[in-house]
Design a protein around this motif. Structure first.
Motif, PDB file in Angstrom:
ATOM      1  N   ASN A 499       0.616  -1.151  -0.278  1.00  0.00           N
ATOM      2  CA  ASN A 499      -0.537  -0.060  -0.119  1.00  0.00           C
ATOM      3  C   ASN A 499       1.168   1.073  -0.196  1.00  0.00           C
ATOM      4  OD1 ASN A 499      -1.861   2.073   0.330  1.00  0.00           O
ATOM      5  ND2 ASN A 499      -2.306   1.935   2.660  1.00  0.00           N
ATOM      6  N   GLU A 500       1.232   1.968  -0.954  1.00  0.00           N
ATOM      7  CA  GLU A 500       1.911   3.154  -1.406  1.00  0.00           C
ATOM      8  C   GLU A 500       1.346   4.635  -0.628  1.00  0.00           C
ATOM      9  OE1 GLU A 500       2.876   3.332  -5.572  1.00  0.00           O
ATOM     10  OE2 GLU A 500       4.568   2.027  -5.767  1.00  0.00           O
ATOM     11  N   ASP A 501       0.044   4.428  -0.070  1.00  0.00           N
ATOM     12  CA  ASP A 501      -0.732   5.646   0.401  1.00  0.00           C
ATOM     13  C   ASP A 501       0.086   4.932   2.271  1.00  0.00           C
ATOM     14  OD1 ASP A 501      -1.098   6.325  -2.065  1.00  0.00           O
ATOM     15  OD2 ASP A 501      -3.209   5.168  -1.866  1.00  0.00           O
ATOM     16  N   PHE A 502       0.618   4.104   2.409  1.00  0.00           N
ATOM     17  CA  PHE A 502       0.046   4.210   3.657  1.00  0.00           C
ATOM     18  C   PHE A 502       0.586   4.805   4.198  1.00  0.00           C
ATOM     19  CE2 PHE A 502       2.489   1.853   7.324  1.00  0.00           C
ATOM     20  CZ  PHE A 502       1.760   1.654   8.310  1.00  0.00           C
ATOM     21  N   LEU A 503       1.548   5.317   4.422  1.00  0.00           N
ATOM     22  CA  LEU A 503       2.077   6.150   5.079  1.00  0.00           C
ATOM     23  C   LEU A 503       1.388   7.959   5.657  1.00  0.00           C
ATOM     24  CD1 LEU A 503       6.009   6.833   3.796  1.00  0.00           C
ATOM     25  CD2 LEU A 503       4.697   5.951   6.233  1.00  0.00           C
ATOM     26  N   GLU A 504       0.365   8.404   4.396  1.00  0.00           N
ATOM     27  CA  GLU A 504      -0.546   9.046   4.029  1.00  0.00           C
ATOM     28  C   GLU A 504      -1.408   9.039   5.050  1.00  0.00           C
ATOM     29  OE1 GLU A 504      -0.019  12.095   2.664  1.00  0.00           O
ATOM     30  OE2 GLU A 504       1.970  10.899   2.668  1.00  0.00           O
ATOM     31  N   GLU A 505      -1.882   7.589   4.569  1.00  0.00           N
ATOM     32  CA  GLU A 505      -3.217   6.778   5.531  1.00  0.00           C
ATOM     33  C   GLU A 505      -2.521   7.275   6.803  1.00  0.00           C
ATOM     34  OE1 GLU A 505      -4.204   3.959   3.967  1.00  0.00           O
ATOM     35  OE2 GLU A 505      -5.079   3.774   1.902  1.00  0.00           O
TER      36      GLU A 505
END
Length: 521
Positions: A499-505
């Motif tokens: 999940n490349e959006d993990f840090l933003e999430e």
């Protein structure tokens, strides 16, 4: 990502000292300066602005600029470097951590997100000021065993080396062996470990790549220019030993208040630092200074000259490092976990002695993550996310009761049996009182039989629901590996690679100044 918030005390995973701090118990108020609220940062701002030397700001900012010479400068990083140098209304929020390989446990990432989100919240509350998130690398730490491994997809990877001394100075290219053993290529870490000369440079590289767009500044305080600022404290500690007396007294007061002292000050709170060497400095019986385990000795005059010419040779221990941090940074708050904040609570009078404002102590964010697979299993079990911290046996018992066609509980039968024996005892009392002991023994045997029957019935019911119980065990082992918290075991790549959006999430899920546990799915 959806998030369920749970009060930290309800998790039963945190020390009484930490929970009492969050509850602002009066017993702890003498050991910190201001509690972490947005409002309290207003006073902290004014106090730090009035006391922090502009010369320290300029030197620290220049050191940061030099350290970023070989790093990609994201726009937010460029702006924060400029503000650190030019604007006296610019302050920092800092977290520190060891240089664990491949970032180590997940909570390291949580600490970084915590300082980023805190700075955003403070900027909204105080728009006329600037707030810069800082990651202080523990590059001088020499506890290699603590940083040399990480867990990815259920497997433990360990760095084997003969190198010694401060970990930040180690050559990271030996990590090629681990990079080749991983299940997939990691270009970010290949670039860091195979092209940088030291572990500190490698960590600065990948942390900057992950969080540079958020303006995070990475600082390596193993630096001659920064240590030069700290000369007055180095001298006082080596020659006057004031910190030992002050911190020892505070520690005793903390213990008398019913808590445990986390760290113990020494007569000299500095290590001697050279290539491949970080050993304690002590005074020997002749009054000379000695480097432990090396047999090197120096007179008072020689050590004083060394402080003047080579202050980078002196590495602060856990007692002095917090003061060093606040000495060189325009810092307002330190963000850490329960263990870190515990030892900070022993240090406030030492800060007062050196006329340095004691920072606001910010608890980092805490959390665990349900992967889609785990979430699916937990939903099939039919329990809400906020029950994850309950005792495992209680979770299983509730599951069986919920799934069973009839409740397996012989409590009413036990009551009925007791009533029967009470009636028998009453008759025996009229007929032959000597029989009462015999009847009591028979009652105990009957009650024991009922208890055994109930256990057998429950075991039979458990076998009927074996699949569901195994799913409970599977979920709990993933979220509490080895009985500990997931955030202290799993590496962030377990989630980031899928999940490349993990840090933003994470940034969206964690709310600044909300000191609750985050269960994310």
């Amino acid at each position: 990502m959806t998030t369920t918030k749970i009060a930290l005390k309800d998790t039963k995973r945190f020390s009484s000292l930490f929970l009492d701090y969050l509850d602002q118990k009066p017993e702890l108020s003498p050991f910190y300066h201001r509690f972490p609220t947005v409002e309290n940062f207003g006073e902290q701002l004014r106090e730090k602005a009035a006391s922090f030397p502009m010369a320290h700001r300029m030197i620290t900012a220049q050191v940061l600029r030099n350290q970023y010479a070989s790093l990609q400068r994201f726009d937010a990083v460029k702006e924060n470097l400029r503000l650190m140098m030019k604007d006296k209304n610019t302050f920092t929020i800092t977290t520190g951590h060891q240089l664990n390989i491949f970032t180590g446990p997940l909570y390291f990432i949580f600490k970084i997100v915590s300082v980023i989100n805190t700075c955003k919240a403070l900027k909204e509350a105080y728009p006329e000021y600037n707030f810069v998130p800082v990651y202080w690398m523990a590059s001088e730490d020499h506890d290699f065993a603590e940083i040399a491994y990480f867990h990815l997809f259920g497997k433990k990877y360990r760095w084997e080396t003969e190198q010694s001394g401060a970990v930040g100075r180690m050559n990271p290219q030996e990590l090629k062996v681990i990079l080749e053993a991983l299940p997939e290529a990691l270009p970010l870490f290949e670039e860091a470990y195979l092209k940088k000369k030291t572990l500190a440079e490698a960590v600065a590289h990948y942390v900057n790549e992950l969080f540079g767009k958020d303006g995070l500044l990475v600082l390596d305080a193993d630096n001659n220019g920064l240590k030069s600022l700290f000369r007055p404290v180095i001298r006082k500690d080596l020659f006057e030993h004031e910190a030992q007396q002050i911190v020892q007294q505070t520690s005793e007061e903390l213990v008398n208040a019913g808590y445990k002292a986390q760290v113990h000050p020494r007569e000299i709170n500095f290590f001697y630092l050279m290539k491949d060497v970080r050993e304690r400095l002590v005074k020997n019986e002749n009054g000379d200074f000695e480097v432990l385990n090396k047999g090197w000795t120096m007179s008072a005059k020689e050590i004083d000259q060394l402080i003047e010419k080579s202050p980078e040779r002196f590495s602060p221990n856990v007692v002095m490092r917090p003061l060093y941090q606040e000495w060189i940074l325009p810092n307002l708050g330190y963000c850490g976990g329960p263990g870190e904040l515990a030892y900070w609570l022993q240090l406030k009078p030492m800060f007062e002695h050196f006329k340095v404002p004691f920072p606001i102590l910010l608890p980092r964010h805490f959390g665990m993550i349900f992967s889609k697979n785990l979430q699916h299993k937990w939903e099939k079990i039919g329990l809400p996310a906020d029950e994850i911290f309950r005792n495992a046996e209680d979770i299983k018992a509730d599951y069986i009761n919920k799934e069973s066609e009839q409740e397996i509980n012989l409590e009413e039968n036990v009551k009925a049996l007791a009533e029967v024996f009470a009636a028998i005892k009453s008759k025996a009392h009229e007929v032959d009182q000597s029989l009462e002991g015999f009847i009591g023994a028979e009652e105990a045997k009957a009650l024991k039989s009922l208890n055994n029957i109930e256990k057998r019935l429950k075991k039979s019911e458990e076998r009927k629901h074996e699949t569901g119980l195994k799913q409970i065990d599977s979920v709990l082992e993933k979220l509490f590996p080895g009985g500990g918290l997931q955030e202290r075991h799993d590496n962030f790549l377990n989630f980031y690679l899928n999940n490349e959006d993990f840090l933003e999430e994470l940034k969206a899920a964690f709310i600044a100044f909300d000191f609750r546990f985050n269960v994310m799915s």
